[in-house]
Design a protein around this motif. Structure first.
Motif, PDB file in Angstrom:
ATOM      1  N   GLY A  87       0.801  -1.219   0.000  1.00  0.00           N
ATOM      2  CA  GLY A  87       0.000   0.000   0.000  1.00  0.00           C
ATOM      3  C   GLY A  87       0.830   1.263   0.000  1.00  0.00           C
ATOM      4  O   GLY A  87       0.384   2.307   0.476  1.00  0.00           O
ATOM      5  N   PHE A 106      -6.985  -1.953   0.898  1.00  0.00           N
ATOM      6  CA  PHE A 106      -6.075  -1.411   1.907  1.00  0.00           C
ATOM      7  C   PHE A 106      -6.713  -0.202   2.579  1.00  0.00           C
ATOM      8  O   PHE A 106      -7.260   0.677   1.917  1.00  0.00           O
ATOM      9  N   LYS A 111      -3.245  -0.344   7.835  1.00  0.00           N
ATOM     10  CA  LYS A 111      -1.896   0.224   7.940  1.00  0.00           C
ATOM     11  C   LYS A 111      -1.370   0.111   9.358  1.00  0.00           C
ATOM     12  O   LYS A 111      -0.176  -0.103   9.578  1.00  0.00           O
TER      13      LYS A 111
END
Length: 615
Positions: A87, A106, A111
């Motif tokens: 990503g 994503f 994250k």
């Protein structure tokens, strides 16, 4: 010296608090299907802009508890694919195909659960191993954990990666001796392991390391998969022992897949399509030869044909199997519940600011207050002091001293500050891509962290030159003169920060800085009294002009006189250098400097928004 590493199971902090992290660390299944990535190319001369295809329909999947190794020669696209899957790629308009994580795209929530170790170890050289990991823990672990618990998590990672023996050693760099290459790589991996990632990406984690150290690192990553982690790495030329530790292998050649499957099945597959080594050899070496188009019975002229044959064989024998695996995973996650919405940042703005400020002060104190910088300022101050030692009764000399001080401190801070952000670019990109902190907290910490260097050295300089140079020996005038100079210093620093952030190329930025500072200096009101009207406007954007004007006002008033001839005293306001800048509009000069102080820093912030991610 390289220390022994004893891989151990991931035990969290060891104080019972690791469950706080484990509750949000769901296993992640990564699926990528027909990934195509292109980049724009610039033509030479009259040639039109074109496109170059880097990835050509690559597919695969990695499950929790698996370690996928992407192999291929330089330029095969493996690092690009890793960056895409992590990503961290820009220009999504040139990216096609499907990439999902537990059946979803994503997200910022993902994250937070993803670790990414770059090929180059981007670390602060003057921080110790402990400081590096503790500061990372304070920034990346959630606010629900106390500072002590975050520190304990960093300690646990050091134990897990065998870093306790070098915990007090600085990281080091090209010009600073520090830990070994293997230890530095483990620190980089440890920074990502701190968040207990569900998904871990590594770009060439064994690059530049001997086989023993490389084996220790891959063994540690293999142990992570036993805890349900999903690990994806690029690796150039692993030993045969490492090769057989990979659960899956993806072999790329010129952006095409030519093998995907179990590492242990790779040699049998290539033998089945007519490619087998004539002598026993490392499977990874054989696969890289094939990816380069080199087989045992072919010359270099046949390499293109070999690559095409291997791509065709993959499409014939493996493509459908990979598609079936990917399709089965797509159906598996169709009914999944969406992830819970998480806050974007793990820590508050103030927490980020205080940690970044503390880290910046520890790292930059070696540079900011180096013996070289202190010496050069002291030497210039003393030299100026001795040159103007007996100038107390000479207006021309005193005005010259004031202009010299204003010019020096409008020049020196620019070229100090101009290096700040270009040198930090890789670190900023890495940490911001991980969602470690807000750009505003980083920027504010940098501004505050630079204040000691920006203010203490000018104070020392002025304290020496003011009294040695015979300027007005009154405390109030001294402090007013100092305040004006410090304001000018902060404006000059802002100009340097803005140039560095906007250009991000030191050679170009220093060229711009030289032209600007010299232009401002020439228009500052001392060298040229009769400036042509078409170019006189430069003085109104010159920080040197306003600083010089205010410094004159700290020493003289319009009613003062000076000995212009042996028998006549004249008004100080009529002295040529003073007449040009005048005693009026002092408030406007202060406002102009304050406005420049704000605008230069705003320009620097906007320039930084182009670096890495901007959210």
């Amino acid at each position: 010296m390289e220390t022994e590493m004893e891989p151990q199971p991931n035990r969290g902090t060891g104080d019972g608090r690791d469950s706080n992290l484990a509750r949000v660390r769901r296993p992640v299944t990564l699926k990528f299907e027909d990934v195509v990535y292109k980049i724009k190319t610039k033509g030479k001369g009259k040639a039109k802009q074109g496109e170059r295809v880097i990835l050509k329909g690559v597919s695969g999947a990695v499950l929790p508890g698996e370690m996928l190794a992407m192999l291929g020669p330089s330029g095969s696209g493996k690092t690009t694919l890793l960056t895409v899957l992590g990503g961290r790629i820009g220009g999504t308009r040139l990216l096609t195909g499907s990439i999902t994580y537990n059946g979803k795209p994503f997200t910022n929530s993902l994250k937070r659960r993803t670790g990414f170790v770059t090929q180059d170890d981007v670390l602060y050289p003057h921080l110790t191993v402990t400081e590096t990991l503790v500061y990372t823990a304070l920034l990346r672990l959630p606010s629900t954990l106390s500072r002590q618990e975050k520190t304990a998590q960093a300690e646990a990672v050091m134990v897990q990666l065998g870093l306790t023996a070098c915990r007090s050693s600085i990281i080091g760099g090209p010009l600073v001796r520090g830990v070994s290459g293997g230890e530095r790589k483990r620190v980089s991996i440890g920074q990502e392991m701190l968040i207990d990632p569900s998904l871990l990406f590594l770009d060439e984690p064994t690059s530049g390391l001997d086989s023993t150290i490389a084996g220790r690192i891959v063994s540690t990553l293999w142990d992570l998969t036993k805890g349900g982690k999903t690990v994806i790495m690029t690796i150039h030329q692993p030993s045969s022992r490492l090769f057989y530790m990979f659960h899956k292998v993806l072999l790329l050649s010129d952006g095409n897949s030519i093998y995907y499957g179990k590492g242990s099945d790779a040699m049998d597959y290539f033998a089945s399509v007519g490619y087998a080594p004539t002598v026993p050899m490392n499977p990874a070496d054989f696969l890289l030869d094939l990816a380069n188009g080199v087989s045992s019975d072919e010359t270099s002229e046949d390499r293109a044909w070999t690559k095409e044959a291997l791509v065709s064989a993959y499409r014939l024998h493996l493509h459908d199997k990979v598609s079936e695996e990917v399709l089965a995973l797509s159906k598996q996650f169709n009914e999944c519940e969406p992830d819970k919405i998480e806050t974007k940042w793990c820590t508050s703005w103030w927490e980020q600011f205080t940690v970044l400020l503390q880290r910046d002060l520890k790292e930059r104190k070696h540079e900011s207050f180096s013996g070289l910088k202190i010496s050069q300022v002291l030497i210039v101050a003393l030299l100026a002091g001795f040159l103007w030692l007996h100038s107390g009764g000479y207006v021309q000399d005193q005005v010259g001293l004031l202009f010299f001080v204003a010019s020096f401190w409008s020049f020196y801070p620019v070229f100090e500050a101009i290096f700040t952000f270009p040198q930090e670019r890789t670190m900023l990109t890495k940490e911001r891509s991980s969602g470690m902190y807000r750009l505003s907290s980083y920027f504010a910490a940098k501004l505050v962290g630079d204040l000691p260097m920006e203010l203490i050295l000018p104070i020392i300089f002025v304290t020496i030159t003011y009294w040695m140079g015979g300027l007005k020996p009154v405390a109030a005038n001294f402090f007013m003169n100092l305040a004006v100079l410090l304001l000018g210093v902060l404006v000059a620093q802002g100009l340097g920060l803005a140039l560095g952030a906007l250009v991000m190329d030191l050679k170009t930025a220093t060229t711009f800085a030289s032209v600007l500072t010299l232009s401002f200096m020439l228009a500052g009101g001392y060298y040229v009294q009769n400036i042509p009207s078409f170019i006189a406007w430069i003085k109104y954007i010159s920080p040197s002009y306003y600083t010089f004007k205010l410094q004159i006002a700290t020493q003289y008033s319009p009613s003062d006189t000076y000995q212009c001839t042996p028998s006549l005293r004249c008004q100080i306001a009529d002295f040529p250098s003073i007449k040009l800048v005048g005693f009026d509009h002092k408030a406007f000069a202060v406002l102009a400097l304050l406005l420049m102080l704000f605008l230069y820093r705003l320009a620097a912030y906007l320039g930084l928004m182009r670096v890495g991610v901007t959210n």
